[in-house]
Design a protein around this motif. Structure first.
Motif, PDB file in Angstrom:
ATOM      1  N   TYR A  78       1.122  -0.792   0.019  1.00  0.00           N
ATOM      2  CA  TYR A  78       0.212   0.274  -0.337  1.00  0.00           C
ATOM      3  C   TYR A  78       0.891   1.094  -0.153  1.00  0.00           C
ATOM      4  O   TYR A  78       0.425   2.239  -1.077  1.00  0.00           O
ATOM      5  N   VAL A  79       1.917   1.425   1.044  1.00  0.00           N
ATOM      6  CA  VAL A  79       2.948   2.349   1.085  1.00  0.00           C
ATOM      7  C   VAL A  79       3.655   2.284  -0.502  1.00  0.00           C
ATOM      8  O   VAL A  79       3.906   4.278  -0.863  1.00  0.00           O
ATOM      9  N   ALA A  80       3.787   1.433  -0.949  1.00  0.00           N
ATOM     10  CA  ALA A  80       4.794   1.530  -2.182  1.00  0.00           C
ATOM     11  C   ALA A  80       3.904   2.147  -3.313  1.00  0.00           C
ATOM     12  O   ALA A  80       4.741   3.005  -4.136  1.00  0.00           O
ATOM     13  N   ILE A  81       2.777   1.485  -3.109  1.00  0.00           N
ATOM     14  CA  ILE A  81       1.783   2.472  -4.348  1.00  0.00           C
ATOM     15  C   ILE A  81       1.845   3.900  -4.358  1.00  0.00           C
ATOM     16  O   ILE A  81       1.415   4.519  -5.335  1.00  0.00           O
ATOM     17  N   ASN A 128       1.984   5.509  -2.268  1.00  0.00           N
ATOM     18  CA  ASN A 128       3.199   6.896  -1.470  1.00  0.00           C
ATOM     19  C   ASN A 128       4.233   6.848  -1.703  1.00  0.00           C
ATOM     20  O   ASN A 128       4.864   6.387  -0.629  1.00  0.00           O
ATOM     21  N   PRO A 129       4.766   6.516  -3.037  1.00  0.00           N
ATOM     22  CA  PRO A 129       5.868   5.747  -3.684  1.00  0.00           C
ATOM     23  C   PRO A 129       6.627   6.794  -2.909  1.00  0.00           C
ATOM     24  O   PRO A 129       8.265   6.162  -2.301  1.00  0.00           O
ATOM     25  N   LEU A 130       7.129   8.140  -2.830  1.00  0.00           N
ATOM     26  CA  LEU A 130       8.206   9.318  -2.583  1.00  0.00           C
ATOM     27  C   LEU A 130       8.639   8.918  -1.613  1.00  0.00           C
ATOM     28  O   LEU A 130       9.341   9.118  -1.171  1.00  0.00           O
ATOM     29  N   HIS A 131       7.811   8.338  -0.124  1.00  0.00           N
ATOM     30  CA  HIS A 131       7.803   8.188   0.929  1.00  0.00           C
ATOM     31  C   HIS A 131       8.217   7.124   1.574  1.00  0.00           C
ATOM     32  O   HIS A 131       8.474   7.003   2.639  1.00  0.00           O
ATOM     33  N   TYR A 132       8.819   6.632   0.958  1.00  0.00           N
ATOM     34  CA  TYR A 132       7.843   4.862   0.714  1.00  0.00           C
ATOM     35  C   TYR A 132       9.288   4.578   1.550  1.00  0.00           C
ATOM     36  O   TYR A 132       9.572   3.315   2.709  1.00  0.00           O
ATOM     37  N   PRO A 133       9.912   4.619   1.191  1.00  0.00           N
ATOM     38  CA  PRO A 133      11.780   4.230   1.941  1.00  0.00           C
ATOM     39  C   PRO A 133      12.045   4.696   2.842  1.00  0.00           C
ATOM     40  O   PRO A 133      12.980   4.294   4.044  1.00  0.00           O
ATOM     41  N   LEU A 134      11.399   6.215   3.450  1.00  0.00           N
ATOM     42  CA  LEU A 134      11.608   6.864   5.216  1.00  0.00           C
ATOM     43  C   LEU A 134      10.228   5.953   5.762  1.00  0.00           C
ATOM     44  O   LEU A 134      10.576   5.982   6.797  1.00  0.00           O
ATOM     45  N   VAL A 135       8.722   5.772   5.349  1.00  0.00           N
ATOM     46  CA  VAL A 135       8.420   4.894   5.991  1.00  0.00           C
ATOM     47  C   VAL A 135       8.610   3.731   6.484  1.00  0.00           C
ATOM     48  O   VAL A 135       8.101   3.002   7.552  1.00  0.00           O
ATOM     49  N   MET A 136       8.950   3.110   5.179  1.00  0.00           N
ATOM     50  CA  MET A 136       9.540   1.017   5.672  1.00  0.00           C
ATOM     51  C   MET A 136      10.792   1.506   5.947  1.00  0.00           C
ATOM     52  O   MET A 136      11.424   0.712   4.184  1.00  0.00           O
ATOM     53  N   ASN A 137      11.445   2.314   6.753  1.00  0.00           N
ATOM     54  CA  ASN A 137      12.634   1.653   6.683  1.00  0.00           C
ATOM     55  C   ASN A 137      13.175   0.633   7.441  1.00  0.00           C
ATOM     56  O   ASN A 137      12.025  -0.185   7.890  1.00  0.00           O
ATOM     57  N   ARG A 138      14.343   0.139   7.247  1.00  0.00           N
ATOM     58  CA  ARG A 138      14.853  -1.035   8.137  1.00  0.00           C
ATOM     59  C   ARG A 138      14.199  -1.505   9.630  1.00  0.00           C
ATOM     60  O   ARG A 138      13.455  -2.805   9.943  1.00  0.00           O
ATOM     61  N   ARG A 139      13.951  -0.352  10.175  1.00  0.00           N
ATOM     62  CA  ARG A 139      14.262  -0.790  12.222  1.00  0.00           C
ATOM     63  C   ARG A 139      12.483  -0.255  11.784  1.00  0.00           C
ATOM     64  O   ARG A 139      12.204  -1.231  12.759  1.00  0.00           O
ATOM     65  N   VAL A 140      11.481  -0.575  10.602  1.00  0.00           N
ATOM     66  CA  VAL A 140      10.209   0.135  11.014  1.00  0.00           C
ATOM     67  C   VAL A 140      10.154  -1.597  10.842  1.00  0.00           C
ATOM     68  O   VAL A 140       9.032  -2.439  10.810  1.00  0.00           O
ATOM     69  N   CYS A 141      10.719  -1.621   9.766  1.00  0.00           N
ATOM     70  CA  CYS A 141      10.612  -3.064   8.869  1.00  0.00           C
ATOM     71  C   CYS A 141      10.636  -4.110  10.084  1.00  0.00           C
ATOM     72  O   CYS A 141       9.995  -5.280   9.953  1.00  0.00           O
ATOM     73  N   ILE A 142      11.645  -4.160  11.053  1.00  0.00           N
ATOM     74  CA  ILE A 142      12.300  -4.931  11.810  1.00  0.00           C
ATOM     75  C   ILE A 142      11.164  -5.492  12.819  1.00  0.00           C
ATOM     76  O   ILE A 142      10.807  -6.127  13.913  1.00  0.00           O
TER      77      ILE A 142
END
Length: 311
Positions: free
Chosen positions: A129-132, A134-148
């Motif tokens: 959902y974020v990738a499609i 809100n692609p511009l903010h995707y790297p910031l929103v789904m960073n490594r820490r958030v994913c973990i």
């Protein structure tokens, strides 16, 4: 009268082990079933193992999407390993006894991993959902820490809940037959062996089903904005790729959640042993066999990585 009460008390406390009937009603097909289930287990281990390996060695797959996919593959391996090896052993040795503690342990881990899969599928849907959308903010929103954090939450959230539910179920008195008409210790066949009123236990199961199956399922299918965003993409290639990713995930969601909702949203009196076994076979063997294919055959990045890995 006193003798009857004492006899009833003995019956309630005498069950120390269960007998898994499994597929004993078709004795002539035991070795065929063993071969089919063993092959399915090997396929599940190999396919999911390949996905985990690819996401570790190929730099192009070291993104949040494939981080979640590798966790999902590892979860699938754990999920099927709770039931299939024990089922294979029962078929091979024809020794179908399982102690009360072993039965409770199997159910507890099965419920924990099943709940984890529900939450992880919801997390994977949120990632798309974020990738499609809100692609511009995707790297910031789904960073490594958030994913973990999301993966850790998926793995740990259900542990206390499912331990509590298992303890509640196995605190029920069991009397009469100790023969479970199933191939592993699941909630519906265990309820059938319980004495007395199980209404409160059934209600607690429904509440947990709503929390761990229905709510994540509604969150996944409720992302209607994804479809409208995909349709607005200017590039036909981008639209096709986005649809491919989302449709693959929705197929897995429909298969897994559909069987879970049908299995656990019925009252005890409506459960059919044959149907319960079929649904459990579907969710614990058939779906895990096809999940890696659904995610990889329609994913060009994974196929490219696989070609590079193979000689």
């Amino acid at each position: 009268m006193e003798h009857q009460e004492n006899l009833l008390e003995v019956n309630h406390t005498s069950v120390t082990e269960f007998f898994l009937l499994g597929f004993s009603d078709i004795p002539n097909l035991q070795m065929l079933l063993f071969g089919i289930f063993f092959l399915a287990y090997v396929i599940i281990l190999m396919r999911n193992g390949i996905i985990i390996l690819l996401t570790r060695v190929d730099k192009a797959l070291q993104t949040s999407m494939y981080f979640f996919l590798s966790n999902f593959s590892f979860l699938e391996i754990c999920y099927v390993s709770i039931t299939i090896p024990n089922m294979l052993m029962n078929i091979w040795t024809q020794n179908r006894n399982i102690s009360l503690f072993e039965c409770a342990t199997q159910m507890c881990f099965f419920l924990i991993l099943g709940g984890t899969e529900c939450l992880l599928l919801a997390v994977m849907a949120y990632d798309r959902y974020v990738a499609i959308c809100n692609p511009l903010h995707y790297p910031l929103v789904m960073n490594r820490r958030v994913c973990i954090q999301l993966v850790t939450g998926s793995w740990t959230t259900g542990i206390p809940v499912q331990i509590g539910q298992t303890c509640q179920i196995f605190s029920l008195p069991f009397c009469g037959s100790n023969r479970i008409n199933h191939f592993f210790c699941d909630i519906p066949p265990i309820f059938k062996l319980a004495c007395g009123d199980t209404f409160l236990n059934e209600m607690s199961v429904y509440i947990i089903v709503v929390l761990f199956i229905t709510v994540p399922f509604l969150l996944i299918v409720g992302h209607g904005k994804i479809i409208s965003t995909i349709l607005k993409l200017s590039s036909a290639t981008s639209r096709a790729r986005a649809f491919s990713t989302c449709s693959s995930h929705l197929m897995v969601v429909a298969l897994f959640f559909g069987s879970g909702i049908i299995t656990y949203f019925q009252p005890k009196s409506k459960h059919s042993s044959g149907r319960d076994r079929f649904l459990s076979l579907f969710s614990t063997i058939v779906v895990p066999v096809f999940n890696p294919m659904i995610y990889t055959l329609r994913n060009k990045d994974v196929m490219v990585a696989l070609r590079k890995l193979l000689p």
